[in-house]
Design a protein around this motif. Structure first.
Motif, PDB file in Angstrom:
ATOM      1  N   LEU A   1     -35.104 -48.216 -46.363  1.00  0.00           N
ATOM      2  CA  LEU A   1     -33.915 -48.645 -47.099  1.00  0.00           C
ATOM      3  C   LEU A   1     -33.099 -49.657 -46.291  1.00  0.00           C
ATOM      4  O   LEU A   1     -32.579 -50.627 -46.845  1.00  0.00           O
ATOM      5  N   THR A   2     -33.014 -49.434 -45.000  1.00  0.00           N
ATOM      6  CA  THR A   2     -32.279 -50.353 -44.122  1.00  0.00           C
ATOM      7  C   THR A   2     -32.918 -51.733 -44.151  1.00  0.00           C
ATOM      8  O   THR A   2     -32.226 -52.752 -44.276  1.00  0.00           O
ATOM      9  N   GLN A   3     -34.246 -51.782 -44.037  1.00  0.00           N
ATOM     10  CA  GLN A   3     -34.947 -53.065 -44.056  1.00  0.00           C
ATOM     11  C   GLN A   3     -34.744 -53.790 -45.381  1.00  0.00           C
ATOM     12  O   GLN A   3     -34.612 -55.004 -45.423  1.00  0.00           O
ATOM     13  N   LEU A   4     -34.723 -53.026 -46.468  1.00  0.00           N
ATOM     14  CA  LEU A   4     -34.579 -53.636 -47.784  1.00  0.00           C
ATOM     15  C   LEU A   4     -33.162 -54.118 -48.068  1.00  0.00           C
ATOM     16  O   LEU A   4     -32.969 -55.202 -48.629  1.00  0.00           O
ATOM     17  N   PHE A   5     -32.162 -53.307 -47.679  1.00  0.00           N
ATOM     18  CA  PHE A   5     -30.821 -53.558 -48.192  1.00  0.00           C
ATOM     19  C   PHE A   5     -29.699 -53.753 -47.165  1.00  0.00           C
ATOM     20  O   PHE A   5     -28.611 -54.170 -47.548  1.00  0.00           O
ATOM     21  N   ALA A   6     -29.909 -53.447 -45.906  1.00  0.00           N
ATOM     22  CA  ALA A   6     -28.822 -53.531 -44.921  1.00  0.00           C
ATOM     23  C   ALA A   6     -28.236 -54.938 -44.875  1.00  0.00           C
ATOM     24  O   ALA A   6     -28.961 -55.931 -44.798  1.00  0.00           O
ATOM     25  N   GLY A   7     -26.922 -55.011 -44.960  1.00  0.00           N
ATOM     26  CA  GLY A   7     -26.235 -56.289 -44.934  1.00  0.00           C
ATOM     27  C   GLY A   7     -26.258 -57.032 -46.254  1.00  0.00           C
ATOM     28  O   GLY A   7     -25.643 -58.084 -46.396  1.00  0.00           O
ATOM     29  N   LYS A   8     -26.964 -56.502 -47.246  1.00  0.00           N
ATOM     30  CA  LYS A   8     -27.085 -57.167 -48.544  1.00  0.00           C
ATOM     31  C   LYS A   8     -26.311 -56.436 -49.633  1.00  0.00           C
ATOM     32  O   LYS A   8     -26.068 -57.001 -50.695  1.00  0.00           O
ATOM     33  N   ILE A   9     -25.973 -55.164 -49.371  1.00  0.00           N
ATOM     34  CA  ILE A   9     -25.238 -54.390 -50.367  1.00  0.00           C
ATOM     35  C   ILE A   9     -24.032 -53.734 -49.694  1.00  0.00           C
ATOM     36  O   ILE A   9     -23.963 -53.621 -48.479  1.00  0.00           O
ATOM     37  N   PHE A  10     -23.096 -53.295 -50.528  1.00  0.00           N
ATOM     38  CA  PHE A  10     -21.898 -52.633 -50.027  1.00  0.00           C
ATOM     39  C   PHE A  10     -22.255 -51.381 -49.247  1.00  0.00           C
ATOM     40  O   PHE A  10     -23.246 -50.710 -49.534  1.00  0.00           O
ATOM     41  N   ASP A  11     -21.411 -51.059 -48.291  1.00  0.00           N
ATOM     42  CA  ASP A  11     -21.602 -49.851 -47.488  1.00  0.00           C
ATOM     43  C   ASP A  11     -21.613 -48.592 -48.358  1.00  0.00           C
ATOM     44  O   ASP A  11     -22.330 -47.641 -48.061  1.00  0.00           O
ATOM     45  N   ASP A  12     -20.825 -48.602 -49.429  1.00  0.00           N
ATOM     46  CA  ASP A  12     -20.782 -47.428 -50.310  1.00  0.00           C
ATOM     47  C   ASP A  12     -22.136 -47.183 -50.973  1.00  0.00           C
ATOM     48  O   ASP A  12     -22.593 -46.040 -51.067  1.00  0.00           O
ATOM     49  N   LEU A  13     -22.772 -48.250 -51.435  1.00  0.00           N
ATOM     50  CA  LEU A  13     -24.093 -48.098 -52.043  1.00  0.00           C
ATOM     51  C   LEU A  13     -25.133 -47.696 -51.004  1.00  0.00           C
ATOM     52  O   LEU A  13     -25.988 -46.851 -51.256  1.00  0.00           O
ATOM     53  N   MET A  14     -25.043 -48.285 -49.821  1.00  0.00           N
ATOM     54  CA  MET A  14     -25.966 -47.927 -48.743  1.00  0.00           C
ATOM     55  C   MET A  14     -25.762 -46.465 -48.362  1.00  0.00           C
ATOM     56  O   MET A  14     -26.729 -45.727 -48.151  1.00  0.00           O
ATOM     57  N   GLY A  15     -24.504 -46.054 -48.298  1.00  0.00           N
ATOM     58  CA  GLY A  15     -24.190 -44.661 -47.977  1.00  0.00           C
ATOM     59  C   GLY A  15     -24.758 -43.708 -49.011  1.00  0.00           C
ATOM     60  O   GLY A  15     -25.266 -42.629 -48.668  1.00  0.00           O
ATOM     61  N   PHE A  16     -24.692 -44.103 -50.284  1.00  0.00           N
ATOM     62  CA  PHE A  16     -25.282 -43.274 -51.336  1.00  0.00           C
ATOM     63  C   PHE A  16     -26.791 -43.133 -51.138  1.00  0.00           C
ATOM     64  O   PHE A  16     -27.348 -42.031 -51.254  1.00  0.00           O
ATOM     65  N   LEU A  17     -27.463 -44.240 -50.826  1.00  0.00           N
ATOM     66  CA  LEU A  17     -28.913 -44.188 -50.616  1.00  0.00           C
ATOM     67  C   LEU A  17     -29.262 -43.266 -49.446  1.00  0.00           C
ATOM     68  O   LEU A  17     -30.177 -42.441 -49.539  1.00  0.00           O
ATOM     69  N   TYR A  18     -28.514 -43.401 -48.353  1.00  0.00           N
ATOM     70  CA  TYR A  18     -28.746 -42.538 -47.191  1.00  0.00           C
ATOM     71  C   TYR A  18     -28.467 -41.075 -47.515  1.00  0.00           C
ATOM     72  O   TYR A  18     -29.195 -40.185 -47.091  1.00  0.00           O
ATOM     73  N   LEU A  19     -27.405 -40.823 -48.262  1.00  0.00           N
ATOM     74  CA  LEU A  19     -27.061 -39.451 -48.645  1.00  0.00           C
ATOM     75  C   LEU A  19     -28.164 -38.830 -49.502  1.00  0.00           C
ATOM     76  O   LEU A  19     -28.536 -37.661 -49.304  1.00  0.00           O
ATOM     77  N   ALA A  20     -28.698 -39.613 -50.438  1.00  0.00           N
ATOM     78  CA  ALA A  20     -29.773 -39.110 -51.298  1.00  0.00           C
ATOM     79  C   ALA A  20     -30.990 -38.716 -50.458  1.00  0.00           C
ATOM     80  O   ALA A  20     -31.619 -37.684 -50.716  1.00  0.00           O
ATOM     81  N   VAL A  21     -31.301 -39.500 -49.431  1.00  0.00           N
ATOM     82  CA  VAL A  21     -32.422 -39.177 -48.543  1.00  0.00           C
ATOM     83  C   VAL A  21     -32.096 -37.922 -47.732  1.00  0.00           C
ATOM     84  O   VAL A  21     -32.906 -37.001 -47.634  1.00  0.00           O
ATOM     85  N   LYS A  22     -30.902 -37.880 -47.167  1.00  0.00           N
ATOM     86  CA  LYS A  22     -30.502 -36.741 -46.330  1.00  0.00           C
ATOM     87  C   LYS A  22     -30.543 -35.424 -47.098  1.00  0.00           C
ATOM     88  O   LYS A  22     -30.960 -34.394 -46.568  1.00  0.00           O
ATOM     89  N   LYS A  23     -30.126 -35.464 -48.376  1.00  0.00           N
ATOM     90  CA  LYS A  23     -30.072 -34.250 -49.191  1.00  0.00           C
ATOM     91  C   LYS A  23     -31.373 -34.010 -49.975  1.00  0.00           C
ATOM     92  O   LYS A  23     -31.421 -33.142 -50.834  1.00  0.00           O
ATOM     93  N   SER A  24     -32.408 -34.804 -49.697  1.00  0.00           N
ATOM     94  CA  SER A  24     -33.699 -34.711 -50.406  1.00  0.00           C
ATOM     95  C   SER A  24     -33.532 -34.889 -51.913  1.00  0.00           C
ATOM     96  O   SER A  24     -34.137 -34.178 -52.714  1.00  0.00           O
ATOM     97  N   ARG A  25     -32.717 -35.854 -52.274  1.00  0.00           N
ATOM     98  CA  ARG A  25     -32.457 -36.131 -53.691  1.00  0.00           C
ATOM     99  C   ARG A  25     -32.864 -37.562 -54.050  1.00  0.00           C
ATOM    100  O   ARG A  25     -32.216 -38.226 -54.847  1.00  0.00           O
ATOM    101  N   GLU A  26     -33.941 -37.998 -53.445  1.00  0.00           N
ATOM    102  CA  GLU A  26     -34.416 -39.359 -53.671  1.00  0.00           C
ATOM    103  C   GLU A  26     -34.735 -39.614 -55.142  1.00  0.00           C
ATOM    104  O   GLU A  26     -34.571 -40.729 -55.631  1.00  0.00           O
TER     105      GLU A  26
END
Length: 182
Positions: free
Chosen positions: A59-84
């Motif tokens: 996800l970092t390779q795809l989107f880091a620096g290209k999307i808002f931190d809030d959206l990136m945070g959501f993606l990371y949260l979904a991975v952390k909580k196994s809710r991909e």
């Protein structure tokens, strides 16, 4: 799970409105959705054997620096909580909620034959007047409707197809036959 995607989407909407970046948020969510709808990307993210660190790097390779931190945070949260598996449905809901907030809705019209551009424009204008919202119309062709059209709009179905009219007439005739011979 449906309730969870609604909560995530509402939180993303709230953050976008708070920061005054709803338009950009919707645009970025559309880009994320397009990229992650790829079958290989989706399979990689939801595969239980892939470690979270690999998913985060992906996800970092795809989107880091290209999307808002809030959206990136959501993606990371979904991975952390196994809710991909909730990522795409949540983005869909967020996009829909954001567009509704902007007074925009999407609708799909399905007809037996391809509609001309002027027909689509007239239908879009009519729906926009009736709903007092900007309607973005997409069209599909389905010969099974025989004639007429149906419209999916904000969870509603407006059905003016020959197929449905014939089905209704059949049901009425069957009821009349049953009562006539009862």
């Amino acid at each position: 799970m449906a309730e969870l995607k609604e909560r995530y989407a509402a939180a993303l909407l709230s953050l976008s409105l708070e920061r005054g970046k709803l338009d950009e948020g919707i645009e970025q969510a559309l880009i994320i959705r397009e990229v992650l709808q790829n079958e290989q990307a989706e399979s990689f993210l939801i595969h239980p054997g892939v470690p979270d660190s690999a998913k985060r790097n992906f996800l970092t390779q795809l989107f880091a620096g290209k999307i808002f931190d809030d959206l990136m945070g959501f993606l990371y949260l979904a991975v952390k909580k196994s809710r991909e598996a909730l990522i795409l449905p949540t983005l869909e809901t967020y996009i829909d909620l954001g567009r509704r907030h902007q007074g925009k809705v999407s609708a799909t019209v399905v007809s037996a034959a391809e509609l001309r551009e002027e027909q689509l424009s007239a239908l879009s204008a009519l729906l926009s007047r009736k709903l007092d919202k900007q309607v973005k119309l997409s069209a599909r062709v389905d010969p099974a409707v025989i004639g007429g059209l149906y419209i999916h709009l904000e969870g509603r179905l407006i059905d003016r197809t020959v197929r449905t009219q014939l089905k209704n007439m059949k049901e009425i005739l069957l009821c009349l036959l049953v009562t006539a011979f009862a």
